[in-house]
Design an enzyme around this catalytic site. Structure first.
Site, short mmCIF file in Angstrom:
data_model
loop_
_atom_site.label_atom_id
_atom_site.label_comp_id
_atom_site.label_asym_id
_atom_site.label_seq_id
_atom_site.Cartn_x
_atom_site.Cartn_y
_atom_site.Cartn_z
N ARG A 183 0.84 -1.22 0.00
CA ARG A 183 0.00 0.00 0.00
C ARG A 183 0.87 1.26 0.00
O ARG A 183 0.58 2.24 0.70
CB ARG A 183 -0.94 0.04 1.21
CG ARG A 183 -1.94 -1.10 1.28
CD ARG A 183 -2.96 -1.03 0.15
NE ARG A 183 -4.03 -1.98 0.33
CZ ARG A 183 -3.99 -3.26 -0.07
NH1 ARG A 183 -2.93 -3.72 -0.70
NH2 ARG A 183 -5.02 -4.04 0.11
N SER A 200 -10.62 -0.74 3.36
CA SER A 200 -9.87 -0.87 4.61
C SER A 200 -9.46 0.51 5.09
O SER A 200 -8.83 1.26 4.35
CB SER A 200 -8.59 -1.69 4.42
OG SER A 200 -8.89 -2.96 3.94
N GLU A 233 -4.85 3.72 6.13
CA GLU A 233 -4.62 3.53 4.68
C GLU A 233 -5.33 4.67 3.93
O GLU A 233 -4.83 5.19 2.94
CB GLU A 233 -5.18 2.18 4.22
CG GLU A 233 -5.09 2.05 2.70
CD GLU A 233 -5.79 0.84 2.13
OE1 GLU A 233 -5.58 -0.28 2.59
OE2 GLU A 233 -6.56 1.05 1.16
P1 FAD Z 1 -8.90 8.79 -4.77
O1 FAD Z 1 -9.52 8.30 -3.52
O2 FAD Z 1 -9.64 9.81 -5.55
O3 FAD Z 1 -7.44 9.36 -4.43
C1 FAD Z 1 -6.57 8.61 -3.60
C2 FAD Z 1 -5.21 9.35 -3.54
O4 FAD Z 1 -4.59 9.33 -4.81
C3 FAD Z 1 -5.35 10.84 -3.19
O5 FAD Z 1 -4.21 11.19 -2.44
C4 FAD Z 1 -5.33 11.54 -4.54
O6 FAD Z 1 -4.83 12.86 -4.47
C5 FAD Z 1 -4.38 10.66 -5.31
N1 FAD Z 1 -4.66 10.59 -6.75
C6 FAD Z 1 -5.80 10.13 -7.35
N2 FAD Z 1 -5.65 10.16 -8.69
C7 FAD Z 1 -4.42 10.66 -8.93
C8 FAD Z 1 -3.68 10.94 -10.13
N3 FAD Z 1 -4.17 10.70 -11.35
N4 FAD Z 1 -2.44 11.44 -10.00
C9 FAD Z 1 -1.91 11.70 -8.78
N5 FAD Z 1 -2.55 11.47 -7.62
C10 FAD Z 1 -3.79 10.93 -7.71
N6 FAD Z 1 -7.59 -0.71 -2.29
C11 FAD Z 1 -6.76 -1.77 -2.45
O7 FAD Z 1 -5.55 -1.60 -2.66
N7 FAD Z 1 -7.24 -3.06 -2.41
C12 FAD Z 1 -8.53 -3.33 -2.21
O8 FAD Z 1 -8.93 -4.51 -2.17
C13 FAD Z 1 -9.43 -2.23 -2.03
N8 FAD Z 1 -10.75 -2.46 -1.80
C14 FAD Z 1 -11.60 -1.41 -1.64
C15 FAD Z 1 -12.96 -1.68 -1.42
C16 FAD Z 1 -13.86 -0.63 -1.29
C17 FAD Z 1 -15.32 -0.95 -1.08
C18 FAD Z 1 -13.40 0.71 -1.37
C19 FAD Z 1 -14.38 1.84 -1.26
C20 FAD Z 1 -12.05 0.98 -1.56
C21 FAD Z 1 -11.14 -0.07 -1.69
N9 FAD Z 1 -9.76 0.14 -1.88
C22 FAD Z 1 -8.90 -0.92 -2.08
C23 FAD Z 1 -9.21 1.52 -1.91
C24 FAD Z 1 -9.34 2.20 -3.30
O9 FAD Z 1 -10.14 1.44 -4.14
C25 FAD Z 1 -7.97 2.41 -3.95
O10 FAD Z 1 -7.10 3.11 -3.09
C26 FAD Z 1 -8.07 3.18 -5.27
O11 FAD Z 1 -6.85 3.08 -5.97
C27 FAD Z 1 -8.43 4.66 -5.08
O12 FAD Z 1 -8.71 5.20 -6.35
P2 FAD Z 1 -9.48 6.58 -6.49
O13 FAD Z 1 -9.46 6.95 -7.93
O14 FAD Z 1 -10.80 6.50 -5.85
O15 FAD Z 1 -8.50 7.55 -5.68
N1 EPU Z 2 -10.31 -10.53 10.27
C1 EPU Z 2 -11.05 -10.65 11.44
N2 EPU Z 2 -12.19 -9.94 11.54
C2 EPU Z 2 -12.65 -9.12 10.57
C3 EPU Z 2 -11.89 -8.98 9.39
C4 EPU Z 2 -10.72 -9.70 9.26
O1 EPU Z 2 -10.66 -11.38 12.34
O2 EPU Z 2 -13.71 -8.51 10.75
C5 EPU Z 2 -9.06 -11.30 10.14
C6 EPU Z 2 -9.29 -12.77 9.83
O3 EPU Z 2 -8.27 -13.50 10.49
C7 EPU Z 2 -9.09 -12.84 8.34
C8 EPU Z 2 -7.99 -11.81 8.14
O4 EPU Z 2 -8.28 -10.79 9.09
O5 EPU Z 2 -8.69 -14.11 7.91
C9 EPU Z 2 -7.89 -11.23 6.74
O6 EPU Z 2 -9.16 -10.70 6.36
P1 EPU Z 2 -9.51 -10.41 4.84
O7 EPU Z 2 -9.14 -11.57 3.98
O8 EPU Z 2 -10.90 -9.92 4.77
O9 EPU Z 2 -8.48 -9.27 4.43
P2 EPU Z 2 -7.98 -7.98 5.19
O10 EPU Z 2 -6.60 -8.21 5.67
O11 EPU Z 2 -8.97 -7.49 6.17
C10 EPU Z 2 -6.84 -7.07 3.04
C11 EPU Z 2 -6.75 -5.77 2.32
C12 EPU Z 2 -7.97 -5.55 1.45
C13 EPU Z 2 -8.03 -6.69 0.43
C14 EPU Z 2 -8.10 -8.03 1.18
C15 EPU Z 2 -8.03 -9.20 0.24
C16 EPU Z 2 -5.39 -4.27 3.63
C17 EPU Z 2 -5.36 -3.09 4.53
N3 EPU Z 2 -6.60 -4.68 3.25
O12 EPU Z 2 -7.92 -6.96 3.95
O13 EPU Z 2 -7.83 -4.33 0.76
O14 EPU Z 2 -9.14 -6.56 -0.41
O15 EPU Z 2 -6.98 -8.12 2.10
O16 EPU Z 2 -6.75 -9.32 -0.27
O17 EPU Z 2 -4.34 -4.79 3.26
C18 EPU Z 2 -8.27 -1.99 0.91
O18 EPU Z 2 -7.04 -1.84 0.82
O19 EPU Z 2 -9.07 -1.03 0.97
C19 EPU Z 2 -8.81 -3.35 0.92
C20 EPU Z 2 -10.10 -3.62 1.03
#
Ligand code: FAD
Ligand code: EPU
Length: 335
Positions: A163, A235, A331
């Site tokens: 991240r 997250s 994050e």
């Molecule tokens: P924004 O929120 O609009 O911006 C994020 C940051 O990037 C800000 O600092 C902004 O200034 C900067 N930025 C945006 N665009 C640009 C650009 N073109 N140039 C320079 N800077 C820029 N993330 C994960 O890694 N894994 C996941 O599994 C994951 N699951 C998610 C699930 C949900 C339901 C949600 C809501 C979010 C999740 N995220 C996850 C976080 C998110 O999807 C990512 O961080 C995504 O890349 C953000 O994109 P955005 O366009 O919305 O960025």
């Molecule tokens: N867990 C709990 N309780 C909860 C949630 C998680 O105990 O309510 C524990 C469990 O042990 C579970 C473990 O956490 O096995 C991992 O949970 P999960 O697989 O849901 O993944 P996560 O670690 O909570 C991360 C990323 C997600 C990504 C998933 C799948 C980060 C900060 N988050 O979540 O990314 O989608 O793994 O790879 O690394 C995001 O970055 O916004 C995001 C959603």
């Protein structure tokens, strides 16, 4: 000519659904306009916005919010085994994943359904289900705000981590990513189903890139709240990476603490487990809450302010430090 809007609510531009105002707002649909827009707004604070899915707004912004909305996906090189694809920053990430699947190009199927734009994806090196962006990322073109020059950053130059990237560290706020190039695989694909949940979701289906994406989508839908229904930014905290020594001490007191391999001498522990153990999972304070199925996701049930959500996040951080001695780093970008 272009028209910059004034005093715009950003409620519909962030997935937390926080209602704050920006003094100026412009959606950039052509990179050619960028210089002109920045010259016209020289001297006023600038904030770059993608789709607002990794942000928590806590106050109004007295500056220009520039949403990157440029579109286009283009194959720029092909070899026998690979394709190099250039994607404009304003493309939606998941739409790009769907495009790759329909062309049978592999590498990003595990990253299906991650919200947000392609331009923001390198900023935090998006990752999920065993794969990170850096494994397919080739390079990106980025506009330097002070010099107004375009630079190309290679994969190594982006200094990707968990991240993390150079754009969150020493180049924070200095560049606007205009486009990114990805190296995708032609058939046969090298797939990654190391993440246990994918295997069980696939059951007896073949591990094709299309089936893997379908499995990932099903898993995500089963535990992550849909931001169109409940405001959230995924997250809220990163999973802490602690030293092996600290982990051993912690594990003595909390033998059930799950853990994952990390870099040499370090261990990754799930923040979700810590937050659930602290009793926060599913709690609600007004419209701010912790999701009932995923403790790592803070939610806005309707009209919570950024300050209320941040207040809840701080309570969680304090409790994690007091009971586990673990610092939870956000994050989500707090603005
Ligand atoms: P924004 O929120 O609009 O911006 C994020 C940051 O990037 C800000 O600092 C902004 O200034 C900067 N930025 C945006 N665009 C640009 C650009 N073109 N140039 C320079 N800077 C820029 N993330 C994960 O890694 N894994 C996941 O599994 C994951 N699951 C998610 C699930 C949900 C339901 C949600 C809501 C979010 C999740 N995220 C996850 C976080 C998110 O999807 C990512 O961080 C995504 O890349 C953000 O994109 P955005 O366009 O919305 O960025
Ligand atoms: N867990 C709990 N309780 C909860 C949630 C998680 O105990 O309510 C524990 C469990 O042990 C579970 C473990 O956490 O096995 C991992 O949970 P999960 O697989 O849901 O993944 P996560 O670690 O909570 C991360 C990323 C997600 C990504 C998933 C799948 C980060 C900060 N988050 O979540 O990314 O989608 O793994 O790879 O690394 C995001 O970055 O916004 C995001 C959603």
């Amino acid at each position: 000519m272009f028209k910059i809007e004034e005093n715009v609510s950003l409620k519909k531009y962030n997935t937390f659904g926080i209602d704050i105002l920006t003094k100026k707002f412009y959606a950039l649909s052509s990179s050619d306009r960028l210089k002109e827009v920045l010259i016209e707004n020289e001297g006023i604070p600038l904030r770059i916005l993608g789709e607002g899915s990794n942000l928590l707004f806590t106050k109004n912004f007295e500056g220009l919010t520039l949403q990157i909305a440029t579109k286009g996906i283009k194959i720029i090189n092909k070899t026998k085994a690979k394709v190099l694809v250039e994607v404009q920053a304003g493309e939606n990430w998941h739409e790009f994943v769907l495009w790759s699947l329909s062309n049978n190009f592999g590498g990003i199927e595990n990253l299906a359904l991650i919200p947000g734009s392609v331009g923001a994806a390198p900023i935090q090196n998006i990752g999920a289900y065993g794969v990170e962006l850096k494994s397919v990322f080739h390079s990106c073109k980025a506009f330097e705000i002070t010099t107004r020059k375009i630079h190309t950053f290679s994969n190594d130059e982006c200094e990707f981590g968990y991240r993390d990237s150079i754009f969150k560290k020493k180049l924070k706020g200095k560049f606007i990513i205009l486009s990114a190039c990805f190296s995708l695989q032609k058939f046969p694909h090298s797939i990654d189903i190391s993440y246990g949940a994918i295997n069980s979701q696939l059951a007896d289906k073949l591990a094709t890139i299309q089936n893997i994406a379908e499995a990932v989508i099903a898993i995500r839908l089963s535990k992550l709240p849909n931001p169109k229904k409940i405001g959230n930014s995924g997250s809220f905290f990163k999973n802490p990476i602690i030293t092996l020594n600290d982990f051993k001490k912690l594990h003595k007191t909390f033998p059930k603490l799950p853990h994952y391999p990390s870099k040499e001498g370090f261990v990754k522990i799930p923040a979700g487990w810590i937050i659930e153990s602290l009793g926060f999972k599913g709690i609600r304070e007004g419209d701010a809450g912790v999701h009932e199925k995923q403790a790592l996701v803070l939610v806005n049930y309707g009209t919570a302010s950024g300050i209320q959500i941040l207040g809840l996040a701080k309570q969680i951080q304090k409790a994690a430090l007091d009971k586990f001695g673990v610092s939870l780093e956000t994050e989500v970008n707090i603005l």
